[in-house]
Design a protein around this motif. Structure first.
Motif, PDB file in Angstrom:
ATOM      1  N   VAL A 107       0.846  -1.199   0.000  1.00 45.19           N
ATOM      2  CA  VAL A 107       0.000   0.000   0.000  1.00 45.19           C
ATOM      3  C   VAL A 107       0.881   1.248   0.000  1.00 45.19           C
ATOM      4  N   ASN A 108       0.557   2.189  -0.876  1.00 50.10           N
ATOM      5  CA  ASN A 108       1.304   3.453  -0.936  1.00 50.10           C
ATOM      6  C   ASN A 108       0.878   4.373   0.205  1.00 50.10           C
ATOM      7  N   VAL A 109       1.857   4.947   0.880  1.00 48.74           N
ATOM      8  CA  VAL A 109       1.552   5.864   1.978  1.00 48.74           C
ATOM      9  C   VAL A 109       2.155   7.229   1.649  1.00 48.74           C
ATOM     10  N   SER A 110       1.326   8.247   1.659  1.00 49.78           N
ATOM     11  CA  SER A 110       1.782   9.603   1.342  1.00 49.78           C
ATOM     12  C   SER A 110       2.594  10.195   2.501  1.00 49.78           C
ATOM     13  N   PRO A 111       3.577  11.034   2.182  1.00 47.79           N
ATOM     14  CA  PRO A 111       4.334  11.732   3.234  1.00 47.79           C
ATOM     15  C   PRO A 111       3.423  12.512   4.185  1.00 47.79           C
ATOM     16  N   VAL A 112       2.304  12.986   3.659  1.00 48.65           N
ATOM     17  CA  VAL A 112       1.364  13.741   4.506  1.00 48.65           C
ATOM     18  C   VAL A 112       0.799  12.845   5.611  1.00 48.65           C
ATOM     19  N   GLN A 113       0.559  11.581   5.292  1.00 51.50           N
ATOM     20  CA  GLN A 113       0.039  10.659   6.300  1.00 51.50           C
ATOM     21  C   GLN A 113       1.037  10.464   7.445  1.00 51.50           C
ATOM     22  N   PHE A 114       2.317  10.575   7.112  1.00 48.24           N
ATOM     23  CA  PHE A 114       3.352  10.444   8.140  1.00 48.24           C
ATOM     24  C   PHE A 114       3.322  11.584   9.131  1.00 48.24           C
ATOM     25  N   ARG A 115       2.921  12.759   8.647  1.00 45.60           N
ATOM     26  CA  ARG A 115       2.888  13.929   9.520  1.00 45.60           C
ATOM     27  C   ARG A 115       1.675  13.920  10.439  1.00 45.60           C
ATOM     28  N   SER A 116       0.728  13.006  10.197  1.00 40.38           N
ATOM     29  CA  SER A 116      -0.514  13.033  10.975  1.00 40.38           C
ATOM     30  C   SER A 116      -0.359  12.414  12.359  1.00 40.38           C
TER      31      SER A 116
END
Ligand code: C2E
Ligand code: CA
Ligand code: CA
Ligand code: CA
Length: 269
Positions: A107-116
């Protein structure tokens, strides 16, 4: 002055179009027009499918298929990517729970999701809801995640502790890529399509691929070649010692029902 005004009007229109696409995307998450398709990843040694990558598809009522390359950035800018990312995680884990035990889902995870901050919790929730073992989930991240800060690095370690695998996506397209390999022990490096496309040509691509494969092997990381379209590319990758391939040569991303059928019948070469 006229040019200036035209420019402003153009900007305004673009902003409006973006805003309406964002609203429609928000709706799409709930109304069934979003789907995850799956692209098989094949082991170069035995020809077997080792995993499938979940890739978002948006079937828009009027505009037809919209590419994730067009709507993911909009979702990222608006923060909607968190909700969208969670939706994909849940869908992919639930789907993969029906697959043979040895097949993973990526599954692709966006860098934005990491900041959440809540990524590890969200991943744990998707695993729990689906019953999929953590070892069968692979998260694909890009270097952009690591450029940021140590918080991102800590999030990666949290995910690793859950037991999921971490792959570095689009390798070779960012900056000072090699230093990232030292900062975090990835399970897998996905070599970007641009290198595979030119691998049989006169340039340095095949040497670069060879170097990446060597570095990965020395650090216990797997390598996957993206965008493999020809037999010639596949043969070269095999000779270079790359572990896996993904691309139109074997299969594009296909709907969940089709992937299930493929996994039941496919047994390698
Ligand atoms: P990516 O993660 O690098 O995914 C690989 C892309 O290459 C996919 O495009 C795939 O369909 C395409 N591809 C696969 N094999 C070949 C080939 O042999 N030749 C060519 N020319 N292309 C091939 P797609 O599905 O349009 O996705 C584009 C990008 O959108 C993805 O690039 C990824 O960055 C993003 N994306 C897709 N789904 C998601 C998602 O659920 N979450 C996030 N955050 N991003 C996603
Ligand atoms: Ca990917
Ligand atoms: Ca990629
Ligand atoms: Ca890409």
């Amino acid at each position: 002055r006229r040019t200036y005004r035209f420019f402003e009007a153009g900007m305004d229109q673009r902003a409006k179009a973006r805003r309406s696409l964002e609203l429609e995307l928000r709706q799409a998450i709930g109304d069934g027009s979003l789907e995850t398709h799956y692209q098989p990843v094949v082991n170069l040694e035995d020809g077997k499918i080792s995993s499938c990558e979940a890739l978002l598809r948006w079937r828009h009522r009027e505009r037809g298929m919209i590419s994730p390359a067009d709507f993911i950035p909009i979702a990222e800018d608006s923060g909607l990517i968190n909700e969208l990312g969670q939706w994909v995680l849940n869908a992919a884990c639930a789907e993969a729970a029906n697959w043979p035990d040895h097949v993973r889902v990526a599954v692709n995870v966006s860098p934005v999701q990491f900041r959440s901050q809540s990524l590890a919790l969200n991943v744990a929730a998707a695993l729990a809801a689906s019953g999929l073992p953590a070892s069968r989930l692979e998260l694909e991240i890009t270097e952009a995640v690591l450029i940021r800060d140590d918080a991102a690095l800590e999030a990666l370690h949290q995910l690793r502790r859950l037991g999921v695998r971490i792959a570095l996506d689009d390798f070779g397209t960012g900056y000072s890529s090699l230093s990232y390999l030292q900062r975090f022990p990835f399970d897998k490096i996905k070599i970007d399509r641009s290198f595979i496309r030119d691998i049989a040509g006169p340039g340095a691509s095949s040497s670069i691929v060879q170097a990446v494969v060597n570095i990965a092997a020395a650090s216990d990381m797997m390598t996957t070649a993206e965008g493999v379209e020809t037999e010639q590319q596949r043969n070269l990758l095999y000779i270079l010692g790359c572990n896996e391939m993904q691309g139109y040569l074997f299969s594009p991303a296909i709907p969940a029902v089709e992937v299930r059928r493929l996994l039941l019948t496919h047994s390698g070469r």
